[in-house]
Design a protein around this motif. Structure first.
Motif, PDB file in Angstrom:
ATOM      1  N   VAL A  54       0.845  -1.196   0.000  1.00  0.00           N
ATOM      2  CA  VAL A  54       0.000   0.000   0.000  1.00  0.00           C
ATOM      3  C   VAL A  54       0.882   1.248   0.000  1.00  0.00           C
ATOM      4  CG1 VAL A  54      -1.520   1.343   1.472  1.00  0.00           C
ATOM      5  CG2 VAL A  54      -2.034  -1.028   1.019  1.00  0.00           C
ATOM      6  N   ILE A  57       2.535   1.778  -3.389  1.00  0.00           N
ATOM      7  CA  ILE A  57       1.627   2.287  -4.420  1.00  0.00           C
ATOM      8  C   ILE A  57       1.286   3.742  -4.149  1.00  0.00           C
ATOM      9  CG2 ILE A  57      -0.681   2.067  -5.380  1.00  0.00           C
ATOM     10  CD1 ILE A  57      -0.407  -0.830  -5.357  1.00  0.00           C
ATOM     11  N   GLN A  58       1.149   4.097  -2.876  1.00  0.00           N
ATOM     12  CA  GLN A  58       0.873   5.503  -2.567  1.00  0.00           C
ATOM     13  C   GLN A  58       1.990   6.394  -3.087  1.00  0.00           C
ATOM     14  OE1 GLN A  58       0.463   5.595   1.649  1.00  0.00           O
ATOM     15  NE2 GLN A  58      -1.747   5.450   1.613  1.00  0.00           N
ATOM     16  N   MET A  64      -4.654   8.474 -10.318  1.00  0.00           N
ATOM     17  CA  MET A  64      -5.450   7.567  -9.497  1.00  0.00           C
ATOM     18  C   MET A  64      -5.867   6.336 -10.276  1.00  0.00           C
ATOM     19  SD  MET A  64      -6.920   7.663  -6.393  1.00  0.00           S
ATOM     20  CE  MET A  64      -7.597   9.215  -5.923  1.00  0.00           C
ATOM     21  N   LYS A  67      -3.006   3.957 -10.665  1.00  0.00           N
ATOM     22  CA  LYS A  67      -2.690   3.295  -9.398  1.00  0.00           C
ATOM     23  C   LYS A  67      -3.695   2.207  -9.097  1.00  0.00           C
ATOM     24  CE  LYS A  67      -1.834   7.249  -6.962  1.00  0.00           C
ATOM     25  NZ  LYS A  67      -1.462   8.077  -5.808  1.00  0.00           N
ATOM     26  N   ARG A  68      -4.962   2.495  -9.418  1.00  0.00           N
ATOM     27  CA  ARG A  68      -6.011   1.514  -9.147  1.00  0.00           C
ATOM     28  C   ARG A  68      -5.773   0.268  -9.968  1.00  0.00           C
ATOM     29  NH1 ARG A  68     -10.752   4.448 -10.105  1.00  0.00           N
ATOM     30  NH2 ARG A  68     -10.935   5.071  -7.951  1.00  0.00           N
ATOM     31  N   MET A  71      -2.987  -1.679  -8.528  1.00  0.00           N
ATOM     32  CA  MET A  71      -3.407  -2.353  -7.306  1.00  0.00           C
ATOM     33  C   MET A  71      -4.165  -3.621  -7.640  1.00  0.00           C
ATOM     34  SD  MET A  71      -3.442  -1.819  -4.003  1.00  0.00           S
ATOM     35  CE  MET A  71      -4.209  -0.912  -2.741  1.00  0.00           C
TER      36      MET A  71
ATOM     37  N   GLN B  74      -8.359   5.776   0.562  1.00  0.00           N
ATOM     38  CA  GLN B  74      -7.392   5.823   1.650  1.00  0.00           C
ATOM     39  C   GLN B  74      -6.158   4.999   1.335  1.00  0.00           C
ATOM     40  OE1 GLN B  74     -10.299   5.111   5.046  1.00  0.00           O
ATOM     41  NE2 GLN B  74      -8.585   6.054   6.061  1.00  0.00           N
ATOM     42  N   LEU B  76      -5.026   4.396  -1.773  1.00  0.00           N
ATOM     43  CA  LEU B  76      -4.277   4.871  -2.936  1.00  0.00           C
ATOM     44  C   LEU B  76      -3.655   6.238  -2.730  1.00  0.00           C
ATOM     45  CD1 LEU B  76      -6.696   3.780  -5.772  1.00  0.00           C
ATOM     46  CD2 LEU B  76      -4.566   2.712  -5.111  1.00  0.00           C
ATOM     47  N   THR B  77      -4.100   6.966  -1.703  1.00  0.00           N
ATOM     48  CA  THR B  77      -3.527   8.312  -1.496  1.00  0.00           C
ATOM     49  C   THR B  77      -2.990   8.406  -0.082  1.00  0.00           C
ATOM     50  OG1 THR B  77      -5.549   9.253  -0.630  1.00  0.00           O
ATOM     51  CG2 THR B  77      -5.240   9.352  -3.007  1.00  0.00           C
ATOM     52  N   PHE B  78      -2.363   9.552   0.198  1.00  0.00           N
ATOM     53  CA  PHE B  78      -1.825   9.791   1.524  1.00  0.00           C
ATOM     54  C   PHE B  78      -2.846  10.431   2.458  1.00  0.00           C
ATOM     55  CE2 PHE B  78       2.491   8.659   1.021  1.00  0.00           C
ATOM     56  CZ  PHE B  78       2.848   8.950  -0.272  1.00  0.00           C
TER      57      PHE B  78
END
Lengths: 668, 247
Positions: A54, A57-58, A64, A67-68, A71, B74, B76-78
């Motif tokens: 996690v 990937i962040q 977005m 990234k999705r 994931m 939550q 995928l981001t900070f």
């Protein structure tokens, strides 16, 4: 490449900071050129634990959507390749529920955050450096809230249950002097009993002596660890070796403060930056000046003179404070006891102006930030001297005098010092900022609106906090006063800032100064408090007729007495063993110190090695750049030559291309 | 700043509609957790009421963020959950009432994004919108996910590497992957403002860019690439705390 796909033109070989050129297997490579890299990335991600995945990937700089997709692909490959046995499944479930609990807790804690909107408004108008003062204030407030809660629940409440009547009268002067009616309240040490409080219904007993010393001891130990941890975190993030600091021009790349949201503040900052840039472009650097030996001697002489003057002034202040405090012992009139705190506060307020005047003499010899640090040094020294002389007076004169309840007297002294200091802080804010603004805008237009002096205010906070920490032992409810005073100071400073001050002109190196302030809070301030506590607990006899330790020869006897009692119980022999062999023995601390020193030395060597590595890599990059330019020039020369290049030159040119491509991908 | 200890709530604050530089009165009490302002139209005054906890807190006619989507954001981001919910609220205020139902599919034009008080005065606002926008037309319009991406990079918990990566992208005005002289010139103009007195003259600009390149261009190719930029950033510890936008 359209603007829709963000990554096309960004051939990023590594998302690690510039120092790590080796790709370790656990860090994913985000080079987006085509699918083979993506497959490798997914494989890397799948091999990590889910939390690391996690986080990884962040950290990838993709949109977005991308990234999705990443994931989902990773999850698919994880579920198809790994077999989870029941042990890891259990662990996974506990970890998951712990995460959920933590998230829930942070949600509620977030609601209770103090002053969030106000801090955002201050940061929006004045920038990060002024904001750091208010954040520091908020941080100190939490220390006091914690101390108050702990002291109130473990010491004061039991005492209130078993307290006697207070037959002294109350007149208004107590609020200032802390004596009179307050003498016989839970505010001071003297009121606490040394009995073991027992409730009549059941047989549970509460030993006030142990409660007092353990509560305060454990509070200080927790503070110690919190301060060391904060200091270490701050150092790691912010400490930069001054020699490797970027020159002033490259700093422009990271200078803009995105926190500022007020239009006027933005314009002001832009004009300040413009002035700064123009100044630095036209400035003659001081180091270039070649001074004749005569001038050099003159410079050193002036410098020494100023230092002697500062030390002399500090010594004179100490003598004055000592004189007034000795007078204090023989005073009968309650109001006259206020003279000492007023003198101390006046000195704290006025002497820094003297030092600033000295700074004017040295202004032409030192660059501005060094001068600032020098002034800071002298002010810190003055404050240490004043607190030092006060502690000397309390430990040597008050503690060994034959007064009835010397701890309460010290507590009252500290109460008065803190209250008068608070009043002077409010007055200084009024005169220093409000009146100064009136003068600057109406009478003497050249002066202009004042700037918020961050260093002076932070030093005042550290000074008050030191006094409060010393006072905790003598007046357990002292943190309550600090809480009230910090609340009021926050609002007064905020209003004064908004109405009277302008944003700082010079860029301030805010985080390095903050590191310095946290260090100052730890090193002279907190360690000084610990030393004073140590002297009181081990070397001074408590008063015979008041307080929880009455009748003992020294306060530590309470603990040794308790250990002695524990010795007779077989189930708690390990506590006794720890006390005698670990805490009470010199050898243990010696071995511990040696181990800590060895670890420190090893880390230091590692840092040195890394520094050498950085230098070598830096040189390598420069050389690669030179090679690249050389080959480019050669290629250009070959291509512009009119004749067909002979076969070997063609070979050279193709080799050169290959080398160029390799070096290009290496350094990108 | 290190967080430690216990937070205590004392009193309540009535937040006014955000306006640049305004206080909520000098007597604004410290604790703003339990009240919130609900705005009906973008830029209008808000109605203050008690905040409701949990996913039912979105109130009014605004659509709610589904729970699984919240969890996904939550991961995928900070951003924390409260920050995502706040972002959702502020983003939906930028849309008209009818569009709020399908908030996740809508794109908000750049002009509306730039009305946010956090971005309105920023000299780099155009570049920020352009960098984070995933619109194919290149007009800088942002969807909700782009908005979250932006807030994530500018949040407190984002790493220094990702901040420096995006700072590089923002300062790269011509999107060619390096900061060359023209980019640096535009950067300095943004920093000093457009006013006549604050602008640098040509010779000053040339000298300044020369200095910058001397200090940061390690391989001496006349441009600053991402690694060199990150190297400069790593020496400035203030960068992480100043490269921050919080709603």
């Amino acid at each position: 490449g359209g603007r829709g796909q963000r990554n096309q033109d960004y051939p990023m070989a590594s998302m690690q900071p510039g120092f790590r050129y080796s790709h370790s297997a656990s860090r994913p490579n985000t080079n987006p050129y085509g699918n083979p890299h993506k497959e490798k990335l997914i494989k890397n991600l799948a091999s990590m634990s889910s939390r690391e995945r996690v986080k990884a990937i962040q950290k990838t700089p993709k949109t977005m959507k991308e990234k999705r997709v990443l994931m989902e692909k990773t999850k698919k490959s994880v579920s198809s390749s790994t077999q989870i046995n029941c042990c890891t499944q259990c662990l996974y479930k506990t970890a998951l529920s712990y995460q959920r609990f933590k998230n829930g807790m942070s949600e509620y804690l977030h609601l209770l955050q103090l002053w969030q909107k106000t801090l955002k408004v201050i940061g929006g108008k004045f920038g990060t450096s002024v904001l750091s003062y208010f954040v520091f204030l908020k941080w100190l407030l939490t220390f006091n809230i914690f101390s108050f809660l702990v002291n109130f629940s473990f010491i004061t409440i039991p005492q209130l249950i078993a307290s006697g009547p207070n037959n002294l009268s109350f007149n208004g002067l107590e609020l200032l002097t802390g004596a009179g009616y307050f003498k016989k309240t839970v505010l001071y040490y003297g009121f606490y009993t040394n009995f073991t409080i027992t409730k009549t219904e059941n047989n549970s007993s509460y030993d006030m002596q142990l409660a007092y010393i353990f509560t305060i001891g454990i509070y200080f130990i927790i503070c110690f660890f919190i301060l060391v941890y904060s200091m270490a975190k701050s150092f790691r993030k912010n400490f930069i070796n001054p020699q490797t600091y970027s020159g002033s021009a490259a700093k422009l790349l990271c200078i803009w403060d995105f926190n500022i949201t007020n239009e006027k503040a933005v314009k002001l900052k832009q004009s300040n930056l413009s002035t700064q840039i123009k100044e630095s472009l036209s400035e003659v650097t001081l180091e270039v000046l070649n001074l004749s030996p005569k001038q050099r001697i003159a410079r050193i002489a002036v410098h020494l003179l100023v230092w002697m003057a500062s030390l002399g002034i500090a010594a004179a202040c100490c003598a004055g404070v000592y004189f007034f405090s000795r007078n204090n012992l023989q005073l009968e009139n309650e109001a006259a006891t206020l003279v000492l705190p007023i003198v101390v506060s006046l000195l704290n307020l006025l002497i820094p102006f003297c030092f600033a005047l000295f700074g004017l003499i040295e202004k032409f010899q030192y660059p501005r930030h060094q001068l600032y640090l020098l002034l800071l040094c002298r002010n810190v020294f003055l404050k240490i001297a004043i607190i030092g002389i006060l502690c000397y007076y309390w430990l040597n004169d008050v503690a060994t005098s034959e007064k009835e309840c010397w701890e309460s007297l010290v507590g009252q002294d500290i109460y008065r010092l803190i209250v008068i200091d608070f009043i002077f802080c409010l007055l200084a804010s009024f005169f220093g900022e409000f009146v100064r603004r009136i003068i600057g805008t109406k009478c003497c237009k050249k002066l202009g609106v004042p700037e918020f002096d961050i260093a002076r205010n932070v030093l005042d906070l550290i000074y008050t906090q030191t006094l409060a920490w010393i006072g905790i032992f003598f007046a357990p409810l002292m943190p309550a006063m600090q809480i009230i005073s910090f609340f009021i100071i926050f609002y007064v400073k905020k209003v004064s800032l908004m109405r009277n001050c302008q944003p700082p002109r010079k860029v301030w190196r805010a985080s390095q100064m903050m590191t310095l302030f946290i260090f100052l809070l730890f090193f002279p301030s907190f360690t000084g408090v610990l030393s004073v506590m140590a002297v009181i607990i081990w070397r001074r006899t408590p008063s015979k007729q008041c307080g929880p330790f009455q009748g003992l020869t020294s306060i530590i006897d309470a603990v040794s007495g308790w250990i002695h009692i524990l010795d007779s119980y077989s189930s708690s022999k390990w506590v006794v063993w720890i006390y005698y062999n670990l805490i009470g023995s010199v050898h243990f601390f010696f071995i511990l110190t040696v181990i800590v020193l060895i670890i420190t030395y090893l880390y230091w060597q590692i840092i040195e090695g890394r520094r050498i590595m950085v230098r070598l890599l830096h040189e390598q990059i420069i050389n690669e750049g030179k090679d690249k330019m050389f080959l480019l020039n050669k290629l250009r020369a070959l291509q512009t030559s009119k004749l067909d290049p002979p076969k070997e030159q063609q070979e050279v040119s193709s080799k050169a291309w290959v080398f160029l491509c390799c070096s290009h991908s290496l350094d990108k | 700043m290190p967080h430690s200890g216990i937070w205590v709530c004392v009193g309540a604050q009535l937040p006014a509609c955000p306006a640049p530089g305004s206080l909520s009165g000098p007597w604004a009490l410290p604790w703003s957790g339990f009240l919130e302002t609900v705005v009906d139209a973008p830029g209008g005054r808000g109605v203050t009421r008690l905040r409701q906890l949990g996913p039912a807190a979105m109130g009014g006619s605004a659509s709610q963020l589904p729970r699984d989507l919240l969890g996904e954001y939550q991961e995928l981001t900070f951003l924390t959950k409260q920050e995502i919910l706040l972002a959702h609220k502020r983003f939906s205020e930028l849309l008209s009432k009818e569009e709020r139902e399908s908030i996740l599919q809508k794109r908000v034009p750049k002009s509306k994004i730039l009305t946010l008080p956090e971005l309105r005065a920023n000299p780099f606002r155009d570049r920020i919108c352009r960098v984070f926008s995933t619109s194919e037309d290149g007009d800088g319009s942002m969807s909700f996910e782009d908005f979250l991406d932006m807030l994530s990079v500018f949040s407190d918990s984002a790493t220094s590497e990702i901040k420096s990566h995006y700072a590089f992208r923002i300062f790269d005005f011509d999107d060619d992957g390096t900061l060359d002289r023209k980019d640096l010139e535009k950067l300095v103009n943004c920093l000093t403002g457009e006013g006549d007195e604050t602008r640098l003259s040509e010779s000053e600009m040339d000298q300044l860019i020369q200095n910058i390149l001397e200090e940061s261009d390690i391989d001496k190719d006349g441009t600053i690439n991402l690694s060199e930029f990150q190297h400069v950033i790593s020496r400035s510890p203030d960068f992480a705390s100043s490269f921050k936008i919080v709603l």
